[in-house]
Structure formats: structure tokens, C-alpha cells
Design a protein around this motif. Structure first.
Motif, PDB file in Angstrom:
ATOM      1  N   SER A  88       1.363   6.338  -7.059  1.00 36.23           N
ATOM      2  CA  SER A  88       0.057   6.702  -7.646  1.00 36.23           C
ATOM      3  C   SER A  88      -0.459   5.619  -8.587  1.00 36.23           C
ATOM      4  O   SER A  88      -0.892   5.880  -9.711  1.00 36.23           O
ATOM      5  CB  SER A  88       0.154   8.035  -8.394  1.00 36.23           C
ATOM      6  OG  SER A  88       0.528   9.067  -7.515  1.00 36.23           O
TER       7      SER A  88
ATOM      8  N   LEU B 201       0.601   4.005  -3.007  1.00 37.55           N
ATOM      9  CA  LEU B 201       0.276   5.411  -2.763  1.00 37.55           C
ATOM     10  C   LEU B 201       1.364   6.337  -3.291  1.00 37.55           C
ATOM     11  O   LEU B 201       1.078   7.340  -3.945  1.00 37.55           O
ATOM     12  CB  LEU B 201       0.050   5.650  -1.273  1.00 37.55           C
ATOM     13  CG  LEU B 201      -1.235   5.061  -0.688  1.00 37.55           C
ATOM     14  CD1 LEU B 201      -1.244   5.189   0.833  1.00 37.55           C
ATOM     15  CD2 LEU B 201      -2.464   5.717  -1.293  1.00 37.55           C
TER      16      LEU B 201
ATOM     17  N   GLN C 104       0.827  -1.206   0.000  1.00 38.67           N
ATOM     18  CA  GLN C 104       0.000   0.000   0.000  1.00 38.67           C
ATOM     19  C   GLN C 104       0.863   1.259   0.000  1.00 38.67           C
ATOM     20  O   GLN C 104       0.549   2.222  -0.698  1.00 38.67           O
ATOM     21  CB  GLN C 104      -0.961   0.009   1.196  1.00 38.67           C
ATOM     22  CG  GLN C 104      -1.966   1.135   1.157  1.00 38.67           C
ATOM     23  CD  GLN C 104      -2.913   1.046  -0.033  1.00 38.67           C
ATOM     24  OE1 GLN C 104      -3.257  -0.034  -0.515  1.00 38.67           O
ATOM     25  NE2 GLN C 104      -3.337   2.188  -0.528  1.00 38.67           N
TER      26      GLN C 104
END
Length: 70
Positions: free
Chosen positions: A17, A14, A10
């Protein structure tokens, strides 16, 4: 590289993107991931991409495959 740097999937997703699913697919070696996604993820984990052109084996290389008696 991701785990060595203490990043979760994760975290990478993030920072790059991209969807977490794409990070998973990259780690599984999926052929469905586009090169731009590989580049984004590589940048986040501090890696590099290098591309090498595909080539066909020579006749001699093919012969070695079929005549190898190991």
C-alpha cells in the motif's frame, strides 16, 4: 529480495500500500523514504529491518583514516 521472489515493483507497491515510486526510491537507496515505508516493503518481500544507532568515530579511528599508507 523482490526479484528473487518473482515480484515486480508494482506487485510490492500494491501489497505494501505504497506508491511504486517509493519502491523505486528504496531500491535506489534514496534518503527521502520514511522508515514506515521501508518496514511495509520489507514485510512484503519477507525481509527484516534492524536499526543500529549512529555513532561518531573515535579519535583513534580518525587517526587510522589519515595515517593509513596502503
Amino acid at each position: 529480495m523482490r526479484q528473487h521472489r518473482g515480484l515486480t515493483q508494482q506487485d510490492v507497491a500494491l501489497r505494501a500500500s505504497v506508491p511504486r515510486r517509493k519502491v523505486i526510491e528504496i531500491e535506489q537507496g534514496s534518503p527521502r523514504v520514511v522508515i514506515e515505508t521501508y518496514a511495509k516493503v520489507a514485510h512484503v518481500v519477507g525481509g527484516e529491518l534492524s536499526l543500529a544507532p549512529a555513532r561518531r568515530p573515535t579519535l583513534e579511528e580518525v587517526r587510522e583514516i589519515f595515517t593509513d599508507e596502503d
